[in-house]
Design a protein around this motif. Sequence first.
Motif, mmCIF file in Angstrom:
data_model
loop_
_atom_site.group_PDB
_atom_site.id
_atom_site.type_symbol
_atom_site.label_atom_id
_atom_site.label_comp_id
_atom_site.label_asym_id
_atom_site.label_seq_id
_atom_site.Cartn_x
_atom_site.Cartn_y
_atom_site.Cartn_z
ATOM 1 N N ILE A 8 0.852 -1.198 0.000
ATOM 2 C CA ILE A 8 0.000 0.000 0.000
ATOM 3 C C ILE A 8 0.881 1.238 0.000
ATOM 4 O O ILE A 8 1.489 1.571 1.020
ATOM 5 C CB ILE A 8 -0.929 0.045 1.235
ATOM 6 N N THR A 10 1.488 5.080 0.349
ATOM 7 C CA THR A 10 0.687 6.125 0.997
ATOM 8 C C THR A 10 1.366 7.477 0.907
ATOM 9 O O THR A 10 2.585 7.594 1.014
ATOM 10 C CB THR A 10 0.465 5.830 2.499
ATOM 11 N N ILE A 17 -5.795 5.090 6.517
ATOM 12 C CA ILE A 17 -4.972 3.898 6.663
ATOM 13 C C ILE A 17 -5.468 2.934 7.752
ATOM 14 O O ILE A 17 -5.413 1.715 7.592
ATOM 15 C CB ILE A 17 -3.471 4.271 6.834
ATOM 16 N N VAL A 40 3.218 -1.194 4.006
ATOM 17 C CA VAL A 40 2.874 0.191 3.691
ATOM 18 C C VAL A 40 4.158 0.896 3.258
ATOM 19 O O VAL A 40 5.179 0.809 3.935
ATOM 20 C CB VAL A 40 2.248 0.904 4.909
ATOM 21 N N ALA A 99 -4.607 3.049 -0.477
ATOM 22 C CA ALA A 99 -4.899 3.254 0.945
ATOM 23 C C ALA A 99 -6.268 3.882 1.161
ATOM 24 O O ALA A 99 -6.757 3.953 2.280
ATOM 25 C CB ALA A 99 -3.831 4.149 1.557
#
Length: 399
Positions: A8, A10, A17, A40, A99
């Motif tokens: 993910i 971001t 999130i 992430v 996200a």
Amino acid sequence: MKIAVVIIPTYNEKGNIVKTIEALAVVFQKIKNYQMKVLVVDDSSPDGTAEVVRQLQKKFKFLELLVNSKKSGLGGAYLSGMKQAFGKIRADLVFEFDADLSHDPAKIPDFLSKIDEGNDFVLGSRYIAGGSIPENWALHRKFLSIFGNLFINFLMLDFSLRDWTTGFRAIKKKVYLAVEAELHSERFSGYTFQIGFLHKALRKGFKIAEVPFAFKDRVVGKSKIGPEYIKNTMLYLIRVRVKELLAMRIIRFAMVGAFGAIVQLVALQLWRIIFATEKTFVIANFLSIETAVISNFIWSNFWTFKDRKLKASQIPLSFITFNLSSAGSILIQSVIAYVTAHTVGLVPLFVVPTINYTVDTGVVSAIIGILIGMFWNFFAYNTFIWKKKKVDEKSPVTN
Ligand SMILES: Nc1nc2c(ncn2[C@@H]2O[C@H](COP(=O)(O)OP(=O)(O)OP(=O)(O)O)[C@@H](O)[C@H]2O)c(=O)[nH]1
Ligand SMILES: [Mg+2]
């Protein structure tokens, strides 16, 4: 057990999130045949997304975090994320996942099934049965999204995939390894990464499948996607498409032929300045054909058949053969014209309504004549002039 990592990227997703990770956790509990993880990749978001993720890590053991010191766009984030996922985390498979809750985590098991069925790459698709885009989108956005993807289908002449621009994907390690090596040589800025990655995977012959999902609009946070995204994606595709077409000899051949026709028309006007009378028109006509032949010969040698370029010593004889081949093509066209004129004659076929133009058998016979003439030329060039080199069979052609 096989490891699948949901990557993910971001940038300022503090408000999304937590919900995203929680929703993934629920789905992960239902997956038994893969060890699921989340990575992430945060580009040091000013809003402190990374700190929020660190807090979440205490609760979710499957959660990993990679923080890049500077913002390098979606492509940069995915590349660094995949490197870590397939390297340190030893993933067999990664997911690309937003996200902002636009992607439905409940669909992840469907992706895994497609992978287990033998696919290498799975796309979450908005444009196949069962998939959708948000109903509340403004008309122009729906239009752009649907026709943008249709345009890509036509541009690629490939209708097997319907959602080329989706950001919800599952990618096997072998696809990453094959594509990644090439990605560095091209600067995939930001979102071009997505289309570039898919295009390369497709060309390498990987098995790609689609899973439908309903795309949801982000509720919290800002979209990072701008109008330059559409421009960049289209420019990328058009560029690779032109490259792919020009890599085909037959396309180069056809372009040289079309250019030759223009050369001939222009040359005829010029030669007629010198050979202006009705008697000398034949000379002007002949010279214009020869001008086009010379142009075609040069272009063919240095472009169409650049991998089989003639040696200087071969040029005189080859040029004569080239002329004979062109004469053969003209002969073929004349014979077809003569035969149709003396059998069916000029029979009107249909009228083009608005411009009141009658299409007759003469036009059809001219088109057939040109096509057969072209086939003859292409055959003759390949067989008599720019012959395939013997070594070609052993070592691949490098042009
Ligand atoms: N690490 C990192 N993540 C990014 C960057 N740009 C976008 N993202 C993330 O990539 C995901 C997709 O970005 P979005 O802005 O939602 O783009 P989109 O989903 O294509 O477009 P929307 O429909 O507007 O949501 C989100 O999770 C973003 O936070 C970036 O430069 N670096
Ligand atoms: Mg989004």
